[in-house]
Design a protein around this motif. Structure first.
Motif: not given
Length: 200
Positions: A23-24, A134-136, A195-197
């Motif tokens: 879903a994300a 960027d996320l990592l 963190a990915a929101v």
């Protein structure tokens, strides 16, 4: 007479999070893709890289064990990850661990080699997409810029205070494997989703 044979069904460490990850990923609009790659065969191999055994293992597997620190070699469905001067993690398709171990042991014969099946120790989280770096970077102190951590690189590091093996396969600059101990996989997944929101 009743059949008393027990059948067990293997359950991945992140089976409970599969729907949330899917879903994300849909909500990120292609910026980030998160998924578990469950049950990959993982063998820890230790041997002298200068010995005939190292070359024999390379021939048996169809890929040479990398000797440059923090590098990865891929061939087909196999990946060899450098962990130390005499230590590698060989990763293959699910269920291949016995075949891989047999090939390695047959190739090395009487040479000194250690082969340990560590498949159940870790699971693998795929973090991919244009915003994956960027996320990592939110939770990893390594310089993840493609110039420093490009295709074919790996590192034993921490991500969100969790010990991981971070791998970029040699085909892509925006696809990472995060190999994490099964007991920490749920925590790390929650962190990644949180963190990915901002990319949703």
């Amino acid at each position: 007479m009743a059949d008393t044979a027990l059948t067990t069904r293997q359950r991945s460490p992140l089976a409970h999070a599969a729907d949330r990850l899917a879903a994300a990923t849909r909500s990120f609009g292609g910026a980030i893709r998160l998924a578990e790659l469950p049950f990959l065969a993982q063998l820890n191999v230790r041997l002298d890289p200068r010995s005939p055994a190292a070359e024999a293992v390379g021939l048996a597997l169809g890929l040479q064990l990398p000797v440059e620190p923090d590098t990865v070699v891929c061939a087909g469905d196999l990946t060899a990850v450098w962990l130390g001067p005499d230590e590698w993690l060989v990763v293959g398709r699910p269920g291949a661990q016995r075949d891989l171990e047999s090939r390695i042991r047959s190739a090395t014969g009487d040479d000194h080699v250690s082969v340990t099946d560590v498949s159940a120790q870790r699971t693998t989280v795929l973090v991919a997409g244009p915003s994956a770096r960027d996320l990592l970077s939110h939770g990893c102190s390594l310089d993840l810029h493609p110039r420093a951590f490009g295709p074919g690189r790996c590192a034993q590091t921490t991500l969100a205070r969790t010990q991981v093996v971070l791998v970029t396969r040699d085909r892509s600059t925006d696809e990472f494997w995060v190999l994490v101990r099964s007991s920490f996989a749920g925590y790390l997944t929650d962190w990644l989703l949180d963190a990915a929101v901002e990319y949703g």
